[in-house]
Each structure stands twice: as C-alpha cells, then as structure tokens.
Design an enzyme around this catalytic site. Structure first.
Site, mmCIF file in Angstrom:
data_model
loop_
_atom_site.group_PDB
_atom_site.id
_atom_site.type_symbol
_atom_site.label_atom_id
_atom_site.label_comp_id
_atom_site.label_asym_id
_atom_site.label_seq_id
_atom_site.Cartn_x
_atom_site.Cartn_y
_atom_site.Cartn_z
ATOM 1 N N ARG A 72 -7.454 7.981 -2.893
ATOM 2 C CA ARG A 72 -7.134 9.136 -1.891
ATOM 3 C C ARG A 72 -7.888 10.273 -2.191
ATOM 4 N NH1 ARG A 72 -4.324 5.322 -0.711
ATOM 5 N NH2 ARG A 72 -2.340 5.298 0.555
ATOM 6 N N SER A 121 3.068 8.977 3.474
ATOM 7 C CA SER A 121 3.579 9.266 1.933
ATOM 8 C C SER A 121 3.440 10.785 1.812
ATOM 9 C CB SER A 121 2.563 8.485 0.936
ATOM 10 O OG SER A 121 2.722 7.017 1.409
ATOM 11 N N GLU A 129 0.556 14.514 -1.080
ATOM 12 C CA GLU A 129 -0.671 13.852 -0.399
ATOM 13 C C GLU A 129 -1.192 14.532 0.688
ATOM 14 O OE1 GLU A 129 -2.513 10.607 1.431
ATOM 15 O OE2 GLU A 129 -0.562 9.796 1.113
HETATM 16 N N1 EPU Z 1 9.669 1.985 -3.996
HETATM 17 C C1 EPU Z 1 10.907 2.647 -4.185
HETATM 18 N N2 EPU Z 1 11.551 2.934 -3.164
HETATM 19 C C2 EPU Z 1 11.212 3.152 -1.761
HETATM 20 C C3 EPU Z 1 9.983 2.625 -1.531
HETATM 21 C C4 EPU Z 1 9.204 1.936 -2.647
HETATM 22 O O1 EPU Z 1 11.553 2.397 -5.340
HETATM 23 O O2 EPU Z 1 11.757 3.671 -0.929
HETATM 24 C C5 EPU Z 1 9.178 1.418 -5.025
HETATM 25 C C6 EPU Z 1 9.134 -0.124 -5.047
HETATM 26 O O3 EPU Z 1 9.148 -0.408 -6.493
HETATM 27 C C7 EPU Z 1 7.900 -0.467 -4.407
HETATM 28 C C8 EPU Z 1 6.998 0.560 -4.907
HETATM 29 O O4 EPU Z 1 7.669 1.718 -4.796
HETATM 30 O O5 EPU Z 1 7.420 -1.934 -4.856
HETATM 31 C C9 EPU Z 1 5.790 0.400 -4.090
HETATM 32 O O6 EPU Z 1 6.336 0.709 -2.803
HETATM 33 P P1 EPU Z 1 5.191 0.382 -1.424
HETATM 34 O O7 EPU Z 1 4.767 -0.905 -1.559
HETATM 35 O O8 EPU Z 1 5.871 0.904 -0.225
HETATM 36 O O9 EPU Z 1 3.654 1.529 -1.682
HETATM 37 P P2 EPU Z 1 3.788 2.980 -2.021
HETATM 38 O O10 EPU Z 1 3.229 2.999 -3.402
HETATM 39 O O11 EPU Z 1 4.882 3.558 -1.931
HETATM 40 C C10 EPU Z 1 1.562 3.028 -0.967
HETATM 41 C C11 EPU Z 1 0.749 4.150 -0.325
HETATM 42 C C12 EPU Z 1 0.802 3.999 1.384
HETATM 43 C C13 EPU Z 1 0.569 2.498 1.776
HETATM 44 C C14 EPU Z 1 1.273 1.610 0.743
HETATM 45 C C15 EPU Z 1 1.292 0.159 1.207
HETATM 46 C C16 EPU Z 1 0.164 6.091 -1.655
HETATM 47 C C17 EPU Z 1 0.816 7.442 -1.864
HETATM 48 N N3 EPU Z 1 0.913 5.241 -0.478
HETATM 49 O O12 EPU Z 1 2.846 3.648 -0.914
HETATM 50 O O13 EPU Z 1 0.115 4.797 2.079
HETATM 51 O O14 EPU Z 1 0.765 2.373 3.198
HETATM 52 O O15 EPU Z 1 1.145 1.924 -0.623
HETATM 53 O O16 EPU Z 1 0.010 -0.088 0.582
HETATM 54 O O17 EPU Z 1 -0.744 5.560 -2.130
HETATM 55 C C18 EPU Z 1 -0.037 6.988 2.782
HETATM 56 O O18 EPU Z 1 -0.766 7.206 1.955
HETATM 57 O O19 EPU Z 1 0.280 7.975 3.711
HETATM 58 C C19 EPU Z 1 0.664 5.658 2.935
HETATM 59 C C20 EPU Z 1 1.690 5.410 3.631
#
Ligand code: EPU
Length: 355
Positions: free
Chosen positions: A171, A248, A349
């Site tokens: 990022r 995010s 972010e």
């Molecule tokens: N999880 C929770 N609660 C939730 C959602 C997720 O506990 O409501 C936990 C779960 O364990 C899940 C893990 O978080 O397995 C990861 O969740 P997710 O796959 O949704 O990914 P994220 O790490 O929350 C990141 C990026 C997103 C991107 C997704 C998919 C960041 C800050 N965010 O989210 O990017 O779309 O991965 O690759 O790196 C953005 O940056 O604006 C964004 C949307």
C-alpha cells in the site's frame, strides 16, 4: 503550457468521494491534459495556495470544512494498447490517469491479457493505483506497472519513472511516502501477459472455484472477484448502503515476531486464534478486520451516522448524512479499543484531506 483553465469556485467535494463526505473546495479544476495540469499548478503557485490532486475519490476522507486551496481533478483520458510487444513479450497499455480503473481492467480482460484480473471491481481512477500500490486477491499493481508518467512539481518537467523508481511496497510507493506531494501522475503504463492464465492464489478465490474441472479464464476470474467483493460490500452497487465507504479503513498491520507472539498470547487467553500470514521477511501481517471485529465492533456496528459495514469489519460507512468528524470519532474509538485489547496500533488507509 496553457495559460487558461476553467477555474471553478466553492465546489462541494462530498459527491466526488465514494464515502460522500466533506465540505467544498475553494478552487476546483478538472484537467484533461498535461497543459491543464501545469496551468493549474501555476495558479496555485501564483496565489500560494495548497494543492490537492483528486482521482476517483475512493480512498479519501475530506474534512467538513472542505479544502482551502485548489482541488485538481485529473481527468486525462485514454487506454492505448501499444502495437508491439515489449522485450518480455508483454502487451503494454498506456492509460490516462483519469480513466476508471475498473474500465481498464475490463478492457484488459477482453483483450485476453493477464495481470490485473484480480483487481476487478476496485473503485477509483488509474492515476491513484501506483500511489498506494493497489492490491487485492493476490495481485498488486506493482507486479505489472512498467512505468509512470508524472509532472515533477520541483521543476515542472514531465518525467517517466520506471517501476523500480516508484519504490513500491504494501500500500505504499514514493508517491505517498518519501516524495509525497512532489509528483502528479499523468499516465500509467501496464505490461500485461497476452493469453496469460488468471492468478488464483487467494483463499476466497480458490474456494469460489473449488470443485471445478477446468481452469477458469480471465473473464470468469474477473466475475468471481466482483462477486466476492460484492458480498463484502467492496463493490460499488447503486442503492447498497454498505458502499458509502472509503474501502478498507485500516491497513493490515505487519508485526514483528515479538509483537506477533504477544498478540497470539492475548488471543489464546480469550480462546481465539489469530489469522495471519508471513509478510516481508521478519514481519507477520495480521488481519485488521479480525482485530476490529474482536474489539467490540461487529459488522453493522453504529455510532450515530457513522458505522461499520454490515458485510466487512474493515469498512467504515456513512450511514446517511455522516460528517467527517463522526467518521474520525469512530476511527479513534476503534484504534483506541484495538490497542487497549490487542496491543496493536492500527494505521488508517484512506488519505485525510483538509484536517
Ligand atoms: N475478517 C474478519 N472480519 C471481517 C472480514 C475479514 O475477521 O469482517 C478476517 C478473516 O479472518 C479474513 C481476513 O480478515 O480471512 C482477511 O479478510 P479479507 O480477505 O476480506 O481481506 P482484508 O485483509 O480485510 C485486504 C485488502 C482489501 C482487499 C482484500 C482482498 C487491506 C487493508 N485490505 O482486505 O483492499 O480487497 O484484502 O484481497 O490490505 C482496500 O485496500 O481498500 C481494500 C478493499
């Protein structure tokens, strides 16, 4: 350089952001080419005004008082596929910073070029993608950007920065760290793989295609990513209240081994296991969404007109008429509680404008 651009005054910024929050810009210019960008910059210099460069507005929180200087919206168009392949056999697309990112992804998938299909459904414009090294579902734009054309505000010259010069990491790039405010992105060149296979590495995507005999193609992968994003409220769908967000709201923190041990112990004391994966060499990235959810902020949590998405704990949403102050109050409360319970400081972010 052009000497004239259309200069607007007191333009509301909320409608230009996905979270629909923020006061007006004192001055506003929409630039469609480099000459207009340079003319707008010259205007800010002549008046000693602060400048903010606006892309798709998908990762911004604008202050309620608005922006006291000039808001420069980059509207440079064009998706040009170069005739010849580059030295690696890739197809290069030169894309205007003002183009919609998802339109470009769609175009690349239709041209059967691989490399950005997992970045489908992300709002915003192409110019913002190198700035925060946009990433999702196992791909980051730094994997495929070959160069970025910019105006260098130090001397007003147009320069072409190669991928290495952009200093990409999670990022981050020179554009939002060491050289913040120095460059304005005009055009981004993407080197994509013709007839390439889709990148299916992320758990959610693998699960989506589980049990399939044949390898999904790029178009199916794009649809799958859009479908998964929609389930998480991370796809802009008209009328869906969970979409009034800036994506995010926090980065996934990268912890040292020691911090990670501490977090695991705190979790074990509560009978929980922290989901994590190796990031960098010595750091472990943990899920910010998980920390938020386990700090008393369930999906759908509300604090006045600001709240948490009912589909994903990492998105702060405008539940209707929220102010930037309300969003920041919720952000502070989340940071405070997560730090208190888990000993981890979450970093926001989105970019904060006018605070
Ligand atoms: N999880 C929770 N609660 C939730 C959602 C997720 O506990 O409501 C936990 C779960 O364990 C899940 C893990 O978080 O397995 C990861 O969740 P997710 O796959 O949704 O990914 P994220 O790490 O929350 C990141 C990026 C997103 C991107 C997704 C998919 C960041 C800050 N965010 O989210 O990017 O779309 O991965 O690759 O790196 C953005 O940056 O604006 C964004 C949307």
């Amino acid at each position: 350089m052009k000497w004239f651009v259309e200069l607007l005054e007191n333009i509301p910024l909320a409608p230009l952001t996905t979270i629909r929050i923020g006061g007006p810009a004192r001055y506003f210019v929409e630039a469609r080419d480099v000459g207009e960008v340079q003319a707008a910059v010259a205007f800010t210099r002549s008046r000693d005004l602060p400048l903010f460069v606006l892309g798709g507005g998908s990762n911004l929180v604008v202050a309620d008082a608005g922006w006291p200087g000039l808001m420069l919206k980059i509207a440079i168009p064009g998706i040009d596929q170069r005739g010849a392949h580059d030295e690696h056999g890739n197809v290069v697309f030169d894309v205007g910073a003002g183009e919609s990112w998802d339109k470009f992804v769609s175009r690349s998938v239709m041209a059967r070029c691989a490399g950005i299909e997992c970045l489908s459904g992300i709002p915003g414009s192409v110019g913002g993608t190198p700035v925060q090294n946009v990433g999702a579902y196992g791909q980051e734009v730094s994997d495929t950007i070959s160069s970025v054309q910019v105006v260098d505000l130090r001397d007003g010259q147009v320069r072409e920065l190669c991928r290495e010069a952009c200093g990409f990491s999670y990022r981050a790039s020179i554009f939002n760290t060491s050289d913040r405010g120095r460059f304005i992105v005009l055009r981004v060149s993407y080197a994509l793989t013709p007839e390439g296979k889709p990148h299916i590495s992320y758990g959610d995507l693998k699960r989506h295609f589980a049990g399939r005999e044949t390898m999904p193609n790029l178009a199916e992968t794009r649809e799958a990513v859009r479908h998964i994003r929609a389930l998480k409220g991370m796809l802009i769908v008209a009328g869906d209240a969970d979409c009034l967000s800036a994506g995010s709201f926090f980065k996934n923190p990268a912890l040292s081994e020691e911090q990670h041990e501490d977090l695991k112990q705190r979790a074990a004391a509560r009978g929980l296991t922290v989901p994590s994966y190796p990031a960098l060499e010595t750091h472990r990235k943990v899920s910010a969404a998980w920390l938020v959810e386990r700090s008393g902020f369930a999906k759908g949590y509300g604090m006045g007109r600001a709240g948490i998405s009912s589909k994903h704990a990492l998105a702060i949403v405008n539940r209707g008429g929220a102010t930037a102050a309300e969003v920041l109050a919720l952000k502070d409360q989340i940071q405070h509680r997560v730090e208190e319970i888990w000993g981890v400081r979450l970093e926001p972010e989105p970019v904060m404008v006018g605070f």
